[in-house]
Scaffold this motif. Sequence first.
Motif, PDB file in Angstrom:
ATOM      1  N   GLN A   1       0.821  -1.203   0.000  1.00 35.46           N
ATOM      2  CA  GLN A   1       0.000   0.000   0.000  1.00 35.46           C
ATOM      3  C   GLN A   1       0.860   1.260   0.000  1.00 35.46           C
ATOM      4  N   LYS A   2       1.971   1.224   0.736  1.00 34.16           N
ATOM      5  CA  LYS A   2       2.890   2.370   0.732  1.00 34.16           C
ATOM      6  C   LYS A   2       3.518   2.551  -0.645  1.00 34.16           C
ATOM      7  N   TYR A   3       3.869   1.439  -1.293  1.00 36.06           N
ATOM      8  CA  TYR A   3       4.481   1.484  -2.625  1.00 36.06           C
ATOM      9  C   TYR A   3       3.516   2.090  -3.637  1.00 36.06           C
ATOM     10  N   VAL A   4       2.254   1.659  -3.595  1.00 40.25           N
ATOM     11  CA  VAL A   4       1.240   2.142  -4.537  1.00 40.25           C
ATOM     12  C   VAL A   4       0.928   3.617  -4.282  1.00 40.25           C
ATOM     13  N   LYS A   5       0.986   4.042  -3.029  1.00 39.62           N
ATOM     14  CA  LYS A   5       0.651   5.415  -2.661  1.00 39.62           C
ATOM     15  C   LYS A   5       1.673   6.418  -3.208  1.00 39.62           C
ATOM     16  N   ALA A   6       2.937   6.008  -3.291  1.00 34.70           N
ATOM     17  CA  ALA A   6       3.996   6.915  -3.742  1.00 34.70           C
ATOM     18  C   ALA A   6       3.874   7.195  -5.237  1.00 34.70           C
ATOM     19  N   ASN A   7       3.853   8.462  -5.605  1.00 35.83           N
ATOM     20  CA  ASN A   7       3.690   8.835  -7.014  1.00 35.83           C
ATOM     21  C   ASN A   7       4.889   8.435  -7.873  1.00 35.83           C
ATOM     22  N   SER A   8       6.065   8.374  -7.283  1.00 32.08           N
ATOM     23  CA  SER A   8       7.264   8.045  -8.067  1.00 32.08           C
ATOM     24  C   SER A   8       7.243   6.609  -8.577  1.00 32.08           C
ATOM     25  N   ASN A   9       6.458   5.750  -7.951  1.00 30.46           N
ATOM     26  CA  ASN A   9       6.410   4.341  -8.345  1.00 30.46           C
ATOM     27  C   ASN A   9       5.303   4.017  -9.336  1.00 30.46           C
ATOM     28  N   LYS A  10       4.511   4.991  -9.716  1.00 31.34           N
ATOM     29  CA  LYS A  10       3.343   4.713 -10.552  1.00 31.34           C
ATOM     30  C   LYS A  10       3.720   4.583 -12.024  1.00 31.34           C
ATOM     31  N   PHE A  11       3.420   3.406 -12.587  1.00 31.30           N
ATOM     32  CA  PHE A  11       3.610   3.170 -14.008  1.00 31.30           C
ATOM     33  C   PHE A  11       2.294   3.503 -14.692  1.00 31.30           C
ATOM     34  N   LYS A  12       2.344   4.333 -15.739  1.00 32.14           N
ATOM     35  CA  LYS A  12       1.110   4.709 -16.430  1.00 32.14           C
ATOM     36  C   LYS A  12       1.171   4.263 -17.880  1.00 32.14           C
ATOM     37  N   TYR A  13       0.005   3.902 -18.408  1.00 33.92           N
ATOM     38  CA  TYR A  13      -0.082   3.558 -19.827  1.00 33.92           C
ATOM     39  C   TYR A  13       0.158   4.833 -20.634  1.00 33.92           C
ATOM     40  N   LYS A  14       0.976   4.729 -21.677  1.00 33.35           N
ATOM     41  CA  LYS A  14       1.320   5.910 -22.477  1.00 33.35           C
ATOM     42  C   LYS A  14       0.454   6.044 -23.715  1.00 33.35           C
ATOM     43  N   SER A  15      -0.151   4.950 -24.169  1.00 36.56           N
ATOM     44  CA  SER A  15      -0.997   5.009 -25.363  1.00 36.56           C
ATOM     45  C   SER A  15      -2.073   3.940 -25.260  1.00 36.56           C
ATOM     46  N   GLY A  16      -3.019   3.985 -26.181  1.00 35.80           N
ATOM     47  CA  GLY A  16      -4.079   2.983 -26.206  1.00 35.80           C
ATOM     48  C   GLY A  16      -5.307   3.423 -25.426  1.00 35.80           C
ATOM     49  N   ALA A  17      -6.212   2.475 -25.236  1.00 35.71           N
ATOM     50  CA  ALA A  17      -7.489   2.772 -24.573  1.00 35.71           C
ATOM     51  C   ALA A  17      -7.301   3.139 -23.106  1.00 35.71           C
ATOM     52  N   LYS A  18      -6.240   2.638 -22.479  1.00 32.48           N
ATOM     53  CA  LYS A  18      -6.014   2.898 -21.052  1.00 32.48           C
ATOM     54  C   LYS A  18      -5.014   4.021 -20.810  1.00 32.48           C
ATOM     55  N   LYS A  19      -4.792   4.871 -21.790  1.00 26.31           N
ATOM     56  CA  LYS A  19      -3.797   5.945 -21.684  1.00 26.31           C
ATOM     57  C   LYS A  19      -4.058   6.802 -20.450  1.00 26.31           C
ATOM     58  N   GLY A  20      -3.007   6.998 -19.638  1.00 30.73           N
ATOM     59  CA  GLY A  20      -3.109   7.817 -18.439  1.00 30.73           C
ATOM     60  C   GLY A  20      -3.481   7.033 -17.187  1.00 30.73           C
ATOM     61  N   GLN A  21      -3.989   5.800 -17.347  1.00 25.37           N
ATOM     62  CA  GLN A  21      -4.347   5.001 -16.186  1.00 25.37           C
ATOM     63  C   GLN A  21      -3.118   4.296 -15.622  1.00 25.37           C
ATOM     64  N   ILE A  22      -3.216   3.864 -14.384  1.00 22.92           N
ATOM     65  CA  ILE A  22      -2.088   3.210 -13.724  1.00 22.92           C
ATOM     66  C   ILE A  22      -2.002   1.747 -14.162  1.00 22.92           C
ATOM     67  N   ASN A  23      -0.793   1.313 -14.480  1.00 23.13           N
ATOM     68  CA  ASN A  23      -0.529  -0.063 -14.880  1.00 23.13           C
ATOM     69  C   ASN A  23      -0.120  -0.855 -13.637  1.00 23.13           C
ATOM     70  N   LEU A  24      -1.094  -1.471 -12.978  1.00 19.90           N
ATOM     71  CA  LEU A  24      -0.820  -2.194 -11.737  1.00 19.90           C
ATOM     72  C   LEU A  24      -0.002  -3.458 -11.964  1.00 19.90           C
ATOM     73  N   LYS A  25      -0.142  -4.052 -13.140  1.00 17.71           N
ATOM     74  CA  LYS A  25       0.621  -5.264 -13.437  1.00 17.71           C
ATOM     75  C   LYS A  25       2.119  -4.951 -13.454  1.00 17.71           C
ATOM     76  N   ALA A  26       2.493  -3.856 -14.107  1.00 12.92           N
ATOM     77  CA  ALA A  26       3.895  -3.452 -14.156  1.00 12.92           C
ATOM     78  C   ALA A  26       4.381  -3.015 -12.772  1.00 12.92           C
TER      79      ALA A  26
END
Length: 85
Positions: free
Chosen positions: A47-72
């Motif tokens: 939960q601490k890891y997910v909360k930190a903005n520096s660790n957030k992987f975001k989709y760069k293109s496609g239908a999920k653009k801008g959303q967080i990539n939790l798998k990565a």
Amino acid sequence: MVKVEGTLEEMYELFGDARQMVKSAKRSVRSAKKVATKVKRPLNSWQKYVKANSNKFKYKSGAKKGQINLKAMSRAFKKTRKGKK
């Protein structure tokens, strides 16, 4: 619905006490809410890891653009020291 007729003074006699009862009931509910609050438990390492903005992987293109990539994020977290069991 009930129809009530009478003078203003009679109305105050009938419903004046009801206003005070409603106010006292609201006060008692507020005080009960304060007692019922629980102590927040600390966040776990994921939960601490997910909360930190520096660790957030975001989709760069496609239908999920801008959303967080939790798998990565989960793959990267498992490679950290806290992510290893």
